[in-house]
Scaffold this motif. Structure first.
Motif, PDB file in Angstrom:
ATOM      1  N   LYS B  19       0.811  -1.222   0.000  1.00 15.83           N
ATOM      2  CA  LYS B  19       0.000   0.000   0.000  1.00 15.83           C
ATOM      3  C   LYS B  19       0.848   1.278   0.000  1.00 15.83           C
ATOM      4  O   LYS B  19       0.524   2.246   0.690  1.00 15.83           O
ATOM      5  CB  LYS B  19      -0.969   0.009   1.189  1.00 15.83           C
ATOM      6  CG  LYS B  19      -2.023  -1.091   1.115  1.00 15.83           C
ATOM      7  CD  LYS B  19      -3.229  -0.643   0.331  1.00 15.83           C
ATOM      8  CE  LYS B  19      -4.140  -1.776  -0.060  1.00 15.83           C
ATOM      9  NZ  LYS B  19      -5.282  -1.353  -0.859  1.00 15.83           N
ATOM     10  N   SER B  20       1.921   1.234  -0.762  1.00 17.80           N
ATOM     11  CA  SER B  20       2.751   2.432  -0.870  1.00 17.80           C
ATOM     12  C   SER B  20       2.139   3.388  -1.898  1.00 17.80           C
ATOM     13  O   SER B  20       1.860   2.997  -3.029  1.00 17.80           O
ATOM     14  CB  SER B  20       4.161   2.041  -1.293  1.00 17.80           C
ATOM     15  OG  SER B  20       4.746   3.074  -2.049  1.00 17.80           O
ATOM     16  N   ILE B  21       1.955   4.644  -1.457  1.00 21.22           N
ATOM     17  CA  ILE B  21       1.369   5.620  -2.369  1.00 21.22           C
ATOM     18  C   ILE B  21       2.324   5.949  -3.515  1.00 21.22           C
ATOM     19  O   ILE B  21       1.896   6.127  -4.657  1.00 21.22           O
ATOM     20  CB  ILE B  21       0.946   6.901  -1.615  1.00 21.22           C
ATOM     21  CG1 ILE B  21      -0.239   6.555  -0.701  1.00 21.22           C
ATOM     22  CG2 ILE B  21       0.541   8.001  -2.587  1.00 21.22           C
ATOM     23  CD1 ILE B  21      -0.982   7.734  -0.162  1.00 21.22           C
ATOM     24  N   SER B  22       3.622   5.986  -3.225  1.00 23.48           N
ATOM     25  CA  SER B  22       4.576   6.270  -4.315  1.00 23.48           C
ATOM     26  C   SER B  22       4.513   5.195  -5.377  1.00 23.48           C
ATOM     27  O   SER B  22       4.630   5.474  -6.566  1.00 23.48           O
ATOM     28  CB  SER B  22       6.011   6.350  -3.812  1.00 23.48           C
ATOM     29  OG  SER B  22       6.057   6.873  -2.541  1.00 23.48           O
ATOM     30  N   ALA B  23       4.367   3.934  -4.921  1.00 20.34           N
ATOM     31  CA  ALA B  23       4.273   2.837  -5.891  1.00 20.34           C
ATOM     32  C   ALA B  23       3.030   3.023  -6.751  1.00 20.34           C
ATOM     33  O   ALA B  23       3.063   2.840  -7.964  1.00 20.34           O
ATOM     34  CB  ALA B  23       4.211   1.498  -5.170  1.00 20.34           C
ATOM     35  N   PHE B  24       1.944   3.425  -6.113  1.00 15.97           N
ATOM     36  CA  PHE B  24       0.710   3.579  -6.867  1.00 15.97           C
ATOM     37  C   PHE B  24       0.805   4.754  -7.835  1.00 15.97           C
ATOM     38  O   PHE B  24       0.276   4.699  -8.942  1.00 15.97           O
ATOM     39  CB  PHE B  24      -0.471   3.760  -5.906  1.00 15.97           C
ATOM     40  CG  PHE B  24      -1.794   3.590  -6.594  1.00 15.97           C
ATOM     41  CD1 PHE B  24      -2.183   2.354  -7.079  1.00 15.97           C
ATOM     42  CD2 PHE B  24      -2.645   4.665  -6.771  1.00 15.97           C
ATOM     43  CE1 PHE B  24      -3.396   2.186  -7.733  1.00 15.97           C
ATOM     44  CE2 PHE B  24      -3.857   4.512  -7.422  1.00 15.97           C
ATOM     45  CZ  PHE B  24      -4.235   3.269  -7.900  1.00 15.97           C
ATOM     46  N   GLU B  25       1.497   5.772  -7.406  1.00 16.62           N
ATOM     47  CA  GLU B  25       1.661   6.927  -8.290  1.00 16.62           C
ATOM     48  C   GLU B  25       2.493   6.538  -9.518  1.00 16.62           C
ATOM     49  O   GLU B  25       2.175   6.923 -10.643  1.00 16.62           O
ATOM     50  CB  GLU B  25       2.331   8.076  -7.530  1.00 16.62           C
ATOM     51  CG  GLU B  25       2.340   9.345  -8.353  1.00 16.62           C
ATOM     52  CD  GLU B  25       2.760  10.563  -7.571  1.00 16.62           C
ATOM     53  OE1 GLU B  25       3.140  10.419  -6.394  1.00 16.62           O
ATOM     54  OE2 GLU B  25       2.721  11.664  -8.151  1.00 16.62           O
ATOM     55  N   TYR B  26       3.514   5.759  -9.269  1.00 16.78           N
ATOM     56  CA  TYR B  26       4.336   5.259 -10.380  1.00 16.78           C
ATOM     57  C   TYR B  26       3.473   4.445 -11.341  1.00 16.78           C
ATOM     58  O   TYR B  26       3.519   4.613 -12.552  1.00 16.78           O
ATOM     59  CB  TYR B  26       5.470   4.406  -9.806  1.00 16.78           C
ATOM     60  CG  TYR B  26       6.405   3.846 -10.845  1.00 16.78           C
ATOM     61  CD1 TYR B  26       7.521   4.561 -11.253  1.00 16.78           C
ATOM     62  CD2 TYR B  26       6.170   2.603 -11.428  1.00 16.78           C
ATOM     63  CE1 TYR B  26       8.381   4.056 -12.211  1.00 16.78           C
ATOM     64  CE2 TYR B  26       7.014   2.093 -12.389  1.00 16.78           C
ATOM     65  CZ  TYR B  26       8.124   2.816 -12.773  1.00 16.78           C
ATOM     66  OH  TYR B  26       8.968   2.309 -13.730  1.00 16.78           O
ATOM     67  N   TYR B  28       0.253   4.597 -11.732  1.00 16.13           N
ATOM     68  CA  TYR B  28      -0.705   5.463 -12.426  1.00 16.13           C
ATOM     69  C   TYR B  28      -0.026   6.157 -13.607  1.00 16.13           C
ATOM     70  O   TYR B  28      -0.533   6.145 -14.735  1.00 16.13           O
ATOM     71  CB  TYR B  28      -1.293   6.492 -11.461  1.00 16.13           C
ATOM     72  CG  TYR B  28      -2.349   7.359 -12.120  1.00 16.13           C
ATOM     73  CD1 TYR B  28      -3.664   6.922 -12.231  1.00 16.13           C
ATOM     74  CD2 TYR B  28      -2.021   8.607 -12.663  1.00 16.13           C
ATOM     75  CE1 TYR B  28      -4.621   7.695 -12.858  1.00 16.13           C
ATOM     76  CE2 TYR B  28      -2.974   9.391 -13.294  1.00 16.13           C
ATOM     77  CZ  TYR B  28      -4.273   8.932 -13.385  1.00 16.13           C
ATOM     78  OH  TYR B  28      -5.212   9.692 -14.019  1.00 16.13           O
ATOM     79  N   TRP B  61      -6.284  -0.326  -6.766  1.00 16.17           N
ATOM     80  CA  TRP B  61      -5.664  -0.034  -5.467  1.00 16.17           C
ATOM     81  C   TRP B  61      -6.221  -0.950  -4.374  1.00 16.17           C
ATOM     82  O   TRP B  61      -5.487  -1.495  -3.567  1.00 16.17           O
ATOM     83  CB  TRP B  61      -5.908   1.444  -5.134  1.00 16.17           C
ATOM     84  CG  TRP B  61      -5.654   1.838  -3.717  1.00 16.17           C
ATOM     85  CD1 TRP B  61      -6.582   2.092  -2.756  1.00 16.17           C
ATOM     86  CD2 TRP B  61      -4.375   2.068  -3.096  1.00 16.17           C
ATOM     87  NE1 TRP B  61      -5.974   2.445  -1.585  1.00 16.17           N
ATOM     88  CE2 TRP B  61      -4.626   2.444  -1.763  1.00 16.17           C
ATOM     89  CE3 TRP B  61      -3.048   1.981  -3.544  1.00 16.17           C
ATOM     90  CZ2 TRP B  61      -3.608   2.746  -0.858  1.00 16.17           C
ATOM     91  CZ3 TRP B  61      -2.033   2.277  -2.648  1.00 16.17           C
ATOM     92  CH2 TRP B  61      -2.308   2.655  -1.328  1.00 16.17           C
TER      93      TRP B  61
END
Lengths: 263, 182
Positions: B19-26, B28, B61
């Protein structure tokens, strides 16, 4: 349609969504058992996925903020459900409630701290692996750039002699190039078209000086890095490459002469 | 060279599952164009595609734990999430209502395929497909894979026998697979 009768055609029909439920289940069961079928199905899926990328379209920029604020909300409102307490009826009721409330606050606070900490740790773990990834790829790009710059310098140097070593009867199609600068004594080799050596053997470069072979070092073939810095020599009348046992020999085995040329 | 700088998919999935937001941003940034393109290809309406993009990325997510790398690539999984949701929407009452006033004829897909303007041709590229994949093959893939039509519906839309739908779809996939290998 039993599992061993599932064919490529079924896989295509399944990927296209053509199969009725019952048959789709049979394909799924077969995929779970049969590795080669699974690999083929993945290939079909991947080719459709690749095709889908042809329709790429940039979404409006504001959607990103909206999605990420939804995610932030979702992370905030993680289930912090705490057990409900029924007020006890004893004389200690109020003390109990007060203590219970204090505990609740503390538990809730700890929960929040823990989940914040966990979030931060997840972030950190990801960023760390991302950073390592970048450092490694940067270092390898830097190495590549350095190698290439070095090779370019060698190839551009006007003082270099370029000697094209040609194949012998032993290896008629082989070819390699030596770039030699007699002033700096530097010898570089381009592997050209040398066949892979048999296992346990390596190529070895020789300079021929007044009829005597001088060892210029062994080398491995590597197509992505074809130019090698070899030994140094001030005078030579010819260069040659032989196949020798791994690690090289003190003197060349002329039966295994691959390529040779006079300077 | 481009793949060297690209983050390994394993690392990305690990980050997403944690649940890393940076990973999700990458994720996206890497896939928004491809996923949006697929949604738009299915629903053919920008406003609906905008809503679905948000919904689908939220779904990705929330459901990332159910992604299993042994079953296929991350993009293929995301694509299927996006495609299934968009096709569901296409079949929903909600969409059919708005469609009555703004009707479009499915048979145009046979020739239209895609003339979208803001296309970014990065990977294999649309042009290659337009050149190499026959229009009748593209029509079948579009109708089945992107619109969720049955074989019978496709036979009707394209006015060809059912058997031809089967043979053409198989030939289309064979050709696609061959193109990916070249």
């Amino acid at each position: 349609m039993s599992p061993n009768k599932i064919t490529s055609d079924h896989l295509v029909d399944y990927a296209m969504g053509f199969l009725p439920l019952e048959e789709a289940r049979q394909v799924e069961a077969a995929l779970a058992q049969d590795e080669s079928l699974k690999a083929e199905y993945q290939e079909i899926q991947d080719s459709l996925a690749e095709y889908s990328k042809a329709f790429e379209k940039e979404p409006p920029a504001h959607l990103k903020d909206e999605i990420f604020s939804m995610i932030a909300d979702e992370l905030e409102s993680k289930p912090e459900s705490l057990p409900e307490i029924k007020p006890p009826s004893s004389a200690w009721k109020w003390v109990g409630i007060a203590a219970g409330l204090a505990l609740l606050v503390s538990v809730g606070f700890n929960y929040k701290l823990n989940s914040d900490l966990e979030k931060a740790e997840n972030e950190l773990a990801f960023l760390r692996s991302e950073k390592e990834e970048l450092i490694t790829s940067y270092a390898s790009l830097e190495d590549q750039a350095k190698d290439q710059a070095e090779e370019l310098d060698v190839l551009r140097n006007v003082n270099n002699k370029t000697i094209t070593l040609e194949g012998t009867d032993f290896m008629p199609n082989a070819m390699a190039m030596v770039y030699w600068n007699p002033e700096t004594k530097a010898v570089y080799l381009h592997q050209g078209k040398l066949p892979e050596p048999p296992s346990g053997m390596q190529h070895q470069l020789w300079a021929i000086v007044d009829g005597q072979p001088v060892d210029m070092g062994v080398f491995d073939l590597n197509e992505s890095d074809p130019v090698k810095h070899m030994g140094a020599i001030a005078t030579a009348q010819a260069f040659a490459i032989t196949l020798e046992k791994e690690g090289g020999s003190p003197s060349p085995n002329l039966e295994n002469l691959c390529v040779i040329a006079n300077v | 060279m481009r793949t060297a700088v690209k983050m390994e998919e394993d690392e990305l999935v690990k980050g997403l599952k944690a649940k890393s937001i940076s990973a999700f941003e990458y994720l996206y940034d890497q896939y928004k164009n491809a996923i949006y393109g697929v949604i738009y290809k299915v629903v053919n309406d920008e406003e609906i595609a905008n809503d679905l993009l948000q919904e689908i990325f939220m779904k990705i997510w929330k459901n990332i734990q159910s992604y299993d790398s042994k079953k296929g690539r991350l993009y293929t999984w995301m694509l299927n999430v996006a495609r299934n949701r968009s096709i569901d929407f296409l079949r929903s009452k909600e969409f059919n209502k708005s469609r009555q006033t703004n009707s479009m004829d499915d048979s145009v897909y046979a020739v239209e395929s895609s003339n979208s303007t803001t296309m970014q041709v990065d990977h294999i590229g649309l042009e290659k497909f337009l050149d190499e994949l026959k229009p009748e093959y593209r029509a079948i893939i579009d109708l089945a894979y992107f619109k969720g039509h049955t074989q019978e519906e496709i036979a009707e839309i394209l006015e060809i026998p059912l058997g031809t739908v089967k043979t053409r779809s198989r030939a289309a996939i064979q050709k696609l697979r061959k193109m990916m290998k070249d």
